[in-house]
Scaffold this motif. Structure first.
Motif, PDB file in Angstrom:
ATOM      1  N   GLU A   9       0.868  -1.193   0.000  1.00 63.32           N
ATOM      2  CA  GLU A   9       0.000   0.000   0.000  1.00 63.32           C
ATOM      3  C   GLU A   9       0.892   1.226   0.000  1.00 63.32           C
ATOM      4  N   ASP A  10       0.635   2.152  -0.913  1.00 60.00           N
ATOM      5  CA  ASP A  10       1.511   3.329  -1.007  1.00 60.00           C
ATOM      6  C   ASP A  10       1.059   4.490  -0.129  1.00 60.00           C
ATOM      7  N   ASP A  53      -3.034  -3.175  -2.419  1.00 62.02           N
ATOM      8  CA  ASP A  53      -3.644  -1.972  -2.981  1.00 62.02           C
ATOM      9  C   ASP A  53      -3.545  -2.076  -4.508  1.00 62.02           C
ATOM     10  N   GLN A  55      -4.170   0.694  -6.680  1.00 58.80           N
ATOM     11  CA  GLN A  55      -3.580   1.931  -7.205  1.00 58.80           C
ATOM     12  C   GLN A  55      -2.223   2.159  -6.545  1.00 58.80           C
ATOM     13  N   LEU A  56      -1.183   1.744  -7.247  1.00 61.93           N
ATOM     14  CA  LEU A  56       0.189   1.847  -6.741  1.00 61.93           C
ATOM     15  C   LEU A  56       1.046   2.540  -7.801  1.00 61.93           C
ATOM     16  N   LYS A 105     -12.120   0.374  -0.269  1.00 62.98           N
ATOM     17  CA  LYS A 105     -11.796   1.447   0.664  1.00 62.98           C
ATOM     18  C   LYS A 105     -12.978   2.406   0.687  1.00 62.98           C
TER      19      LYS A 105
HETATM   20 MN    MN Z   1      -2.676   3.481  -3.461  1.00 60.69          MN
END
Ligand code: MN
Length: 136
Positions: A9-10, A53, A55-56, A105
């Motif tokens: 997770e970023d 996640d 979206q990285l 999320k």
């Molecule tokens: Mn992300």
């Protein structure tokens, strides 16, 4: 020894919340802020489950899942996609990339750990679950 969950997770606040909830339930959490680091950690620590996640930066979660699934040593580890892209088709894309499940999320602190534990065999769960802590 505590069971290890790998969190890829970023976003720092999301890492913090997920780690907090999982550690409270007796898991050890190892985090990576990008996919490449996450894949290397998966190979090193052999987690019981991977939270991914979608979206990285550099390498999205779908690409990470596909690469994790190419490694025979990691094939049995459940991968749960976690994404804010609540778009039609995301679940299917995650599953097609090799994920076993999908969570949206924002993380719901009341149900997060319970939802993840659905993907763990009984012997790999953390501390016994107290139903009185569930959301009403
Ligand atoms: Mn992300």
């Amino acid at each position: 020894m505590k069971l290890k969950i790998l969190l890829i997770e970023d976003h720092e606040q999301n890492r913090y919340l997920a780690s907090f909830l999982l550690e409270k339930h007796g898991y050890a959490v190892v985090s990576a802020a990008d996919g490449r680091t996450g894949i290397e950690l998966a190979q090193t620590i052999k987690p019981v489950l991977i939270l991914l996640d979608i979206q990285l930066p550099l390498m999205d979660g779908y690409a990470v899942a596909r690469e994790l699934r190419r490694d025979p040593a990691l094939r049995g580890i459940p991968i749960i996609a976690v994404t804010s892209y609540a778009m039609v088709g995301d679940r299917e894309k995650s599953l097609a990339a090799g994920c076993n499940g999908y969570l949206e999320k924002p993380i719901n602190p009341d149900s997060f750990v319970r939802e993840i534990e659905r993907f763990l065999p009984p012997k790999q769960k953390g501390e016994p679950h107290d139903p009185s802590l569930d959301s009403r």
